[in-house]
Scaffold this motif. Structure first.
Motif: not given
Length: 417
Positions: A66-73, A104-108, A122-131
């Motif tokens: 529907t035109g928005h940006r998702p982040i899979a954290l 690795k398995g989950i990202r796929a 435009n989707a983003v895959m982030a990892n909260n380990a980064d912060w």
């Protein structure tokens, strides 16, 4: 009929995804005015997500559609702590190595539902380990921890229910809600994220993030939760007698997944078509109107369309064809689940109880005995009436396998090697 004016909330409401929304009018107006960024967090406690994670994945899917940006954290950091929500005991702590392998398995899985940056989306895959993995404990307590009230935290269901049941809640787990709230604020800072979505059991944790964002940055953030899905008979989604229904094809084959959806209870067909397929609502209404034996046609559509989302259209069509060969044409479906075993075990005569347990069709000998008593066990389509029966080399068909059946819908091939 949905009263929402934004495509995003209108679609979610029409398809049954919404349980609660904070400030729904403001979020609806914002989603009409601009592209919003929203996220859902997924902890990395296993090498795959299971079917219970599919509803939040579909929330992200429709957000992008529907035109928005998702982040899979990815919860590379929070998985080191463990979410106490809905648990009576502490989760097993994973090593950093195990968490990274699980990632690795989950990202796929997400690449099948979302178009990411660099791949035409435009989707983003982030990892909260980064912060989270680099936080200074004293600074974090001073800058973030001071905004949390112990009195309020004790009132949240994830804490209160554990304490009421007199189950231990570790200090480590008690911090989970603070870390989740911080994730929301950090994603707002990094990506302009304004919405966190999740299951209804996450409402308190999400509201904490909204409050923290307001206190630290005067940000207006939002919460949206979906209902926790159970079947009409009250069973929890994602579990069967054979175990968890994983989304990774190496753990649960496309055929097994197709069968899982095909076995949906009659009363759940319409709801699951809305939640777990992308069929138009008018087509879903037509299928939902089918009655008696015709409802099975709707279940086959549900199975094929839901499997296509998770495993691809080719695998879904193949699974449907295998089922048709096996059940309707009386043949041996080429893609039935296959379990290999040493040929010597068959030569010695393998007890039928052990055979069905080895095949994963039952969890114990007692389960097989009860199925035999209910006339639900067959070997090569011949009913087994004694728990003393054996499976031997004489049962190996011209195709080089032995077909084991539990009821009419669950079949596994034993292949001697």
């Amino acid at each position: 009929m949905s009263t929402y004016k934004s495509d995003f909330l209108h679609v979610l409401a029409e398809r049954g995804f919404i349980h609660q929304v904070s400030e729904p009018e403001a979020l609806d107006a914002l989603a009409r005015e601009k592209t919003i960024t929203a996220y859902i967090g997924f902890d990395c406690t296993a090498a795959s997500l299971h079917v219970g994670s599919l509803l939040p994945i579909m929330l992200l899917y429709w957000l992008q559609q529907t035109g928005h940006r998702p982040i899979a954290l990815m919860g590379g950091g929070t998985t080191r702590v463990g979410d106490p929500s809905g648990k009576d005991e502490s989760r097993r702590l994973n090593t950093d190595e195990a968490i990274n392998d699980n990632l690795k398995g989950i990202r796929a899985i997400f690449s099948k539902f979302l178009k990411f940056e660099g791949a035409g989306g435009n989707a983003v895959m982030a990892n909260n380990a980064d912060w989270l993995n680099t936080l200074n404990y004293i600074d974090f307590l001073r800058d973030v921890g001071r905004h949390f009230s112990i009195n309020r935290m004790l009132a949240f269901d994830s804490v209160k229910l554990r304490l009421e049941r007199q189950q231990e809640l570790s200090f480590l787990e008690f911090n989970y809600m603070i870390l989740q709230a911080y994730d929301f604020v950090e994603l707002h800072r990094r990506y302009g994220c304004v919405l966190q979505m999740g299951g209804s059991d996450q409402w308190g944790n999400i509201v904490n993030g909204i409050d923290l964002g307001r206190r630290l940055h005067s940000a207006q953030l939002f919460a949206l939760t979906s209902p926790l899905i159970t079947t009409s008979s009250g069973a929890k989604m994602g579990k069967t007698a054979a175990g968890a229904v994983w989304l990774n094809p190496d753990l649960v084959s496309p055929y097994e997944y197709w069968q899982y959806r095909r076995n949906t209870e009659d009363a759940d067909v319409e709801r699951f078509l809305k939640l777990f397929t992308v069929l138009p609502l008018d087509e879903i209404a037509r299928l939902a109107a089918l009655r008696d034996q015709e409802i099975n046609e709707a279940k086959k559509v549900l199975a094929t369309e839901a499997t296509a989302l998770v495993h691809g259209r080719a695998a879904a069509d193949e699974a449907a064809a295998t089922a048709r060969t096996t059940f309707e044409e009386g043949g041996l479906g080429a893609n039935l689940p296959t379990v290999e075993l040493p040929r010597g075990e068959l030569a010695a005569g393998l007890g039928v109880l052990a055979a069905f347990v080895k095949a994963g069709l039952a969890g114990s000998n007692g389960e097989v005995r009860r199925a035999i008593a209910n006339n639900a066990i067959m070997v090569n389509d011949v009913r087994v009436t004694s728990d003393k029966a054996t499976v031997g080399e004489a049962d190996v068909t011209a195709d080089g396998v032995v077909k084991l059946s539990l009821g009419r819908k669950r079949h596994v091939l034993l292949k001697p090697v």
